[in-house]
Enzyme design. Structure first.
Site, PDB file in Angstrom:
ATOM      1  N   SER A  69       0.595  -1.488  -0.173  1.00 40.34           N
ATOM      2  CA  SER A  69      -0.263   0.180   0.044  1.00 40.34           C
ATOM      3  C   SER A  69       1.033   1.014  -0.149  1.00 40.34           C
ATOM      4  O   SER A  69       1.975   1.459   0.690  1.00 40.34           O
ATOM      5  CB  SER A  69      -1.244  -0.192   1.183  1.00 40.34           C
ATOM      6  N   ASP A  70       0.203   1.759  -0.377  1.00 38.64           N
ATOM      7  CA  ASP A  70       0.729   3.705  -0.433  1.00 38.64           C
ATOM      8  C   ASP A  70      -0.063   4.443  -0.043  1.00 38.64           C
ATOM      9  O   ASP A  70      -1.318   4.433  -0.756  1.00 38.64           O
ATOM     10  CB  ASP A  70       1.997   4.436  -1.883  1.00 38.64           C
ATOM     11  N   THR A  71       0.434   5.727   0.624  1.00 33.84           N
ATOM     12  CA  THR A  71      -0.740   7.002   0.815  1.00 33.84           C
ATOM     13  C   THR A  71      -0.142   8.108   0.765  1.00 33.84           C
ATOM     14  O   THR A  71       1.094   8.463   0.510  1.00 33.84           O
ATOM     15  CB  THR A  71      -0.847   6.816   2.469  1.00 33.84           C
ATOM     16  N   GLY A 106      -3.976   4.256  -2.243  1.00 36.79           N
ATOM     17  CA  GLY A 106      -3.691   2.884  -3.720  1.00 36.79           C
ATOM     18  C   GLY A 106      -2.690   0.887  -2.181  1.00 36.79           C
ATOM     19  O   GLY A 106      -2.244   1.525  -1.429  1.00 36.79           O
TER      20      GLY A 106
END
Length: 186
Positions: A69-71, A106
């Site tokens: 995940s990436d934020t 994501g």
């Protein structure tokens, strides 16, 4: 039909993502991606999905599920990732003060045969912060490892939000749970 994975791996150094994933998957391993976290994608939704996909750039074994995940925090065409230092954290918090911004996360789900990415978006309204309040936050809440230099879970700088609380923390648990069906059902 329920699919059993021999191993589930969260590709993240974030303790918050580990806590959130435990809400829906009690047992998993953790590995840290060596990806540079760069993307040329213009839209925030594409950018976080692209980086999540980069973080999952490993070859899963048969029966293995990789979750990454990436934020990012986004406001008026500008991205706010993790601050480089105390001054950068101050500048981010000062810019976000009293305004509405958006948090995009994501997520990439990857098996040996399939890669699937999705994103979630939440709106966050910041309290109007004085210089003293910003420095107090920086000194007491470790903002250097958080996108946008803040954590909603701290309960200090956010006035209100719309959307997923867990998304703002860094892993959209509700959407992840929904997407862990079919080929990814655990």
């Amino acid at each position: 039909m329920k699919r059993e994975f021999s191993r589930i791996v969260l590709m993240s150094a974030s303790p918050r993502r580990r806590e959130l994933l435990k809400e829906i998957i009690p047992s998993f391993d953790v590995a840290v991606s060596s990806c540079k976290e760069n993307s040329v994608a213009k839209r925030p939704s594409f950018r976080v999905m692209d980086i999540a996909r980069q973080k999952a750039n490993v070859n899963p074994a048969i029966g293995e599920l990789i979750i990454s995940s990436d934020t990012l925090v986004y406001m008026k065409g500008k991205y706010y990732g993790k601050p480089k230092d105390r001054e950068d954290a101050f500048n981010m918090l000062a810019e976000l003060s009293g305004k509405t911004h958006y948090v995009y996360s994501g997520v990439c789900l990857k098996t040996q045969k399939k890669t699937y990415t999705f994103y979630d978006k939440s709106a966050v309204v910041f309290k109007k912060l004085s210089r003293e309040e910003i420095y107090h936050y920086i000194d007491n809440f470790n903002p250097l490892d958080k996108a946008g230099a803040y954590g909603i879970q701290d309960g200090v700088v956010v006035e209100r939000y719309m959307g997923s609380y867990s998304n703002i923390m860094g892993l959209p648990v509700e959407k992840l749970k929904e997407n862990l069906k079919g080929d990814f059902y655990v």
